[in-house]
Scaffold this motif. Structure first.
Motif, PDB file in Angstrom:
ATOM      1  N   HIS A 111      -2.238 -22.987  12.685  1.00 51.14           N
ATOM      2  CA  HIS A 111      -1.422 -22.104  11.860  1.00 51.14           C
ATOM      3  C   HIS A 111      -2.373 -21.372  10.929  1.00 51.14           C
ATOM      4  O   HIS A 111      -3.118 -22.021  10.167  1.00 51.14           O
ATOM      5  CB  HIS A 111      -0.411 -22.919  11.071  1.00 51.14           C
ATOM      6  CG  HIS A 111       0.465 -22.098  10.187  1.00 51.14           C
ATOM      7  ND1 HIS A 111       1.269 -21.077  10.652  1.00 51.14           N
ATOM      8  CD2 HIS A 111       0.662 -22.132   8.845  1.00 51.14           C
ATOM      9  CE1 HIS A 111       1.923 -20.533   9.656  1.00 51.14           C
ATOM     10  NE2 HIS A 111       1.572 -21.153   8.536  1.00 51.14           N
ATOM     11  N   SER A 164      -4.079 -18.291  18.844  1.00 51.08           N
ATOM     12  CA  SER A 164      -3.366 -18.458  17.582  1.00 51.08           C
ATOM     13  C   SER A 164      -3.616 -17.237  16.726  1.00 51.08           C
ATOM     14  O   SER A 164      -4.762 -16.773  16.629  1.00 51.08           O
ATOM     15  CB  SER A 164      -3.852 -19.714  16.833  1.00 51.08           C
ATOM     16  OG  SER A 164      -3.615 -20.883  17.581  1.00 51.08           O
ATOM     17  N   TRP A 165      -2.547 -16.765  16.073  1.00 56.62           N
ATOM     18  CA  TRP A 165      -2.648 -15.553  15.259  1.00 56.62           C
ATOM     19  C   TRP A 165      -1.950 -15.754  13.925  1.00 56.62           C
ATOM     20  O   TRP A 165      -0.926 -16.435  13.846  1.00 56.62           O
ATOM     21  CB  TRP A 165      -1.985 -14.374  15.980  1.00 56.62           C
ATOM     22  CG  TRP A 165      -2.733 -13.924  17.183  1.00 56.62           C
ATOM     23  CD1 TRP A 165      -2.659 -14.443  18.448  1.00 56.62           C
ATOM     24  CD2 TRP A 165      -3.693 -12.861  17.232  1.00 56.62           C
ATOM     25  NE1 TRP A 165      -3.509 -13.770  19.289  1.00 56.62           N
ATOM     26  CE2 TRP A 165      -4.161 -12.798  18.576  1.00 56.62           C
ATOM     27  CE3 TRP A 165      -4.201 -11.964  16.305  1.00 56.62           C
ATOM     28  CZ2 TRP A 165      -5.116 -11.856  18.986  1.00 56.62           C
ATOM     29  CZ3 TRP A 165      -5.145 -11.033  16.715  1.00 56.62           C
ATOM     30  CH2 TRP A 165      -5.585 -10.989  18.039  1.00 56.62           C
ATOM     31  N   GLY A 166      -2.511 -15.136  12.893  1.00 55.76           N
ATOM     32  CA  GLY A 166      -1.840 -15.089  11.608  1.00 55.76           C
ATOM     33  C   GLY A 166      -0.872 -13.932  11.548  1.00 55.76           C
ATOM     34  O   GLY A 166      -0.752 -13.151  12.503  1.00 55.76           O
ATOM     35  N   GLN A 167      -0.191 -13.810  10.406  1.00 55.85           N
ATOM     36  CA  GLN A 167       0.809 -12.757  10.230  1.00 55.85           C
ATOM     37  C   GLN A 167       0.185 -11.444   9.781  1.00 55.85           C
ATOM     38  O   GLN A 167       0.841 -10.403   9.846  1.00 55.85           O
ATOM     39  CB  GLN A 167       1.855 -13.198   9.211  1.00 55.85           C
ATOM     40  CG  GLN A 167       2.724 -14.354   9.717  1.00 55.85           C
ATOM     41  CD  GLN A 167       3.492 -13.969  10.971  1.00 55.85           C
ATOM     42  OE1 GLN A 167       4.202 -12.987  11.009  1.00 55.85           O
ATOM     43  NE2 GLN A 167       3.320 -14.762  12.034  1.00 55.85           N
ATOM     44  N   GLY A 168      -1.045 -11.478   9.310  1.00 56.93           N
ATOM     45  CA  GLY A 168      -1.732 -10.260   8.912  1.00 56.93           C
ATOM     46  C   GLY A 168      -1.689 -10.008   7.415  1.00 56.93           C
ATOM     47  O   GLY A 168      -0.805 -10.493   6.709  1.00 56.93           O
ATOM     48  N   THR A 169      -2.664  -9.239   6.951  1.00 54.95           N
ATOM     49  CA  THR A 169      -2.715  -8.817   5.556  1.00 54.95           C
ATOM     50  C   THR A 169      -3.081  -7.332   5.529  1.00 54.95           C
ATOM     51  O   THR A 169      -3.962  -6.890   6.265  1.00 54.95           O
ATOM     52  CB  THR A 169      -3.728  -9.667   4.761  1.00 54.95           C
ATOM     53  OG1 THR A 169      -3.687  -9.293   3.380  1.00 54.95           O
ATOM     54  CG2 THR A 169      -5.150  -9.520   5.276  1.00 54.95           C
ATOM     55  N   CYS A 184      -8.950 -16.455   5.731  1.00 57.64           N
ATOM     56  CA  CYS A 184      -8.032 -16.962   6.754  1.00 57.64           C
ATOM     57  C   CYS A 184      -8.083 -18.480   6.700  1.00 57.64           C
ATOM     58  O   CYS A 184      -9.067 -19.096   7.124  1.00 57.64           O
ATOM     59  CB  CYS A 184      -8.426 -16.461   8.126  1.00 57.64           C
ATOM     60  SG  CYS A 184      -7.502 -17.214   9.492  1.00 57.64           S
ATOM     61  N   ARG A 206      -3.852  -2.817  18.462  1.00 56.60           N
ATOM     62  CA  ARG A 206      -4.679  -3.793  17.747  1.00 56.60           C
ATOM     63  C   ARG A 206      -6.086  -3.773  18.344  1.00 56.60           C
ATOM     64  O   ARG A 206      -6.250  -3.763  19.568  1.00 56.60           O
ATOM     65  CB  ARG A 206      -4.056  -5.182  17.864  1.00 56.60           C
ATOM     66  CG  ARG A 206      -4.633  -6.196  16.902  1.00 56.60           C
ATOM     67  CD  ARG A 206      -3.818  -7.480  16.894  1.00 56.60           C
ATOM     68  NE  ARG A 206      -2.434  -7.247  16.479  1.00 56.60           N
ATOM     69  CZ  ARG A 206      -1.560  -8.231  16.236  1.00 56.60           C
ATOM     70  NH1 ARG A 206      -1.931  -9.491  16.362  1.00 56.60           N
ATOM     71  NH2 ARG A 206      -0.334  -7.942  15.881  1.00 56.60           N
ATOM     72  N   PHE A 225      -5.683  -9.029  11.032  1.00 60.87           N
ATOM     73  CA  PHE A 225      -5.196 -10.288  11.570  1.00 60.87           C
ATOM     74  C   PHE A 225      -6.353 -11.242  11.845  1.00 60.87           C
ATOM     75  O   PHE A 225      -7.391 -10.834  12.383  1.00 60.87           O
ATOM     76  CB  PHE A 225      -4.443 -10.060  12.881  1.00 60.87           C
ATOM     77  CG  PHE A 225      -3.218  -9.207  12.766  1.00 60.87           C
ATOM     78  CD1 PHE A 225      -3.304  -7.832  12.898  1.00 60.87           C
ATOM     79  CD2 PHE A 225      -1.985  -9.789  12.525  1.00 60.87           C
ATOM     80  CE1 PHE A 225      -2.173  -7.032  12.802  1.00 60.87           C
ATOM     81  CE2 PHE A 225      -0.844  -9.004  12.427  1.00 60.87           C
ATOM     82  CZ  PHE A 225      -0.932  -7.624  12.564  1.00 60.87           C
ATOM     83  N   ILE A 273      -3.207 -18.389   7.996  1.00 58.82           N
ATOM     84  CA  ILE A 273      -2.653 -17.576   6.912  1.00 58.82           C
ATOM     85  C   ILE A 273      -3.763 -16.732   6.315  1.00 58.82           C
ATOM     86  O   ILE A 273      -4.752 -17.265   5.789  1.00 58.82           O
ATOM     87  CB  ILE A 273      -2.021 -18.452   5.826  1.00 58.82           C
ATOM     88  CG1 ILE A 273      -0.876 -19.287   6.406  1.00 58.82           C
ATOM     89  CG2 ILE A 273      -1.506 -17.572   4.682  1.00 58.82           C
ATOM     90  CD1 ILE A 273      -0.229 -20.213   5.401  1.00 58.82           C
ATOM     91  N   GLU A 274      -3.584 -15.404   6.396  1.00 57.44           N
ATOM     92  CA  GLU A 274      -4.548 -14.467   5.825  1.00 57.44           C
ATOM     93  C   GLU A 274      -4.192 -14.137   4.380  1.00 57.44           C
ATOM     94  O   GLU A 274      -3.014 -14.150   4.004  1.00 57.44           O
ATOM     95  CB  GLU A 274      -4.589 -13.154   6.631  1.00 57.44           C
ATOM     96  CG  GLU A 274      -4.906 -13.299   8.097  1.00 57.44           C
ATOM     97  CD  GLU A 274      -3.676 -13.349   8.963  1.00 57.44           C
ATOM     98  OE1 GLU A 274      -3.753 -13.017  10.157  1.00 57.44           O
ATOM     99  OE2 GLU A 274      -2.602 -13.740   8.436  1.00 57.44           O
TER     100      GLU A 274
END
Length: 123
Positions: A3, A112-117, A22, A45, A94, A5-6
């Motif tokens: 999981h 696995s990917w974060g939601q982005g910032t 991240c 992307r 991301f 998080i950025e």
């Protein structure tokens, strides 16, 4: 899967700097390759930078000498230091993790990917 998080995005003037973080949870990332990608409005992307399990790195040509990817395995965190930012760097950034140790510039090789910032660079 990890999981991710950025954090660290924001608004900055051209020529300025930002440091993205991240943070990973759910699994240790020390033996895994990590990457940063970005997506600008109306664009696909794209790869920005990646780092393998021993710290070797690769970069997109447009960010070489301006961006630096690094990792702190003790904190289970990956960073992207961005200097000399340009308006064309504006995008959602991301973080992504691979299930293997070697880096890649290909989106479909990350699981696995974060939601982005959001990063916005004003001229």
């Amino acid at each position: 899967q990890a999981h991710l998080i950025e954090s660290g995005g924001g608004l900055v003037q051209a020529g300025g700097s930002l440091r993205l973080s991240c943070a990973a949870s759910g699994r240790t990332i020390s033996n895994h390759a990590m990457g940063w990608f970005r997506q600008a409005p109306g664009h696909e992307r794209e790869f920005v930078a990646s780092i393998n399990w021993v710290g070797n790195t690769q970069y997109q040509d447009s960010v070489k000498d301006r961006f630096t990817i690094s990792r702190d395995n003790a904190k289970n965190t990956v960073y992207l230091q961005m200097n000399s930012l340009k308006p064309e760097d504006t995008a959602i950034y991301f973080c992504a993790a691979r299930s293997v140790a070697y880096y890649s510039s290909l989106l479909n090789e990350y699981d696995s990917w974060g939601q982005g910032t959001q990063v916005t660079v004003s001229s």
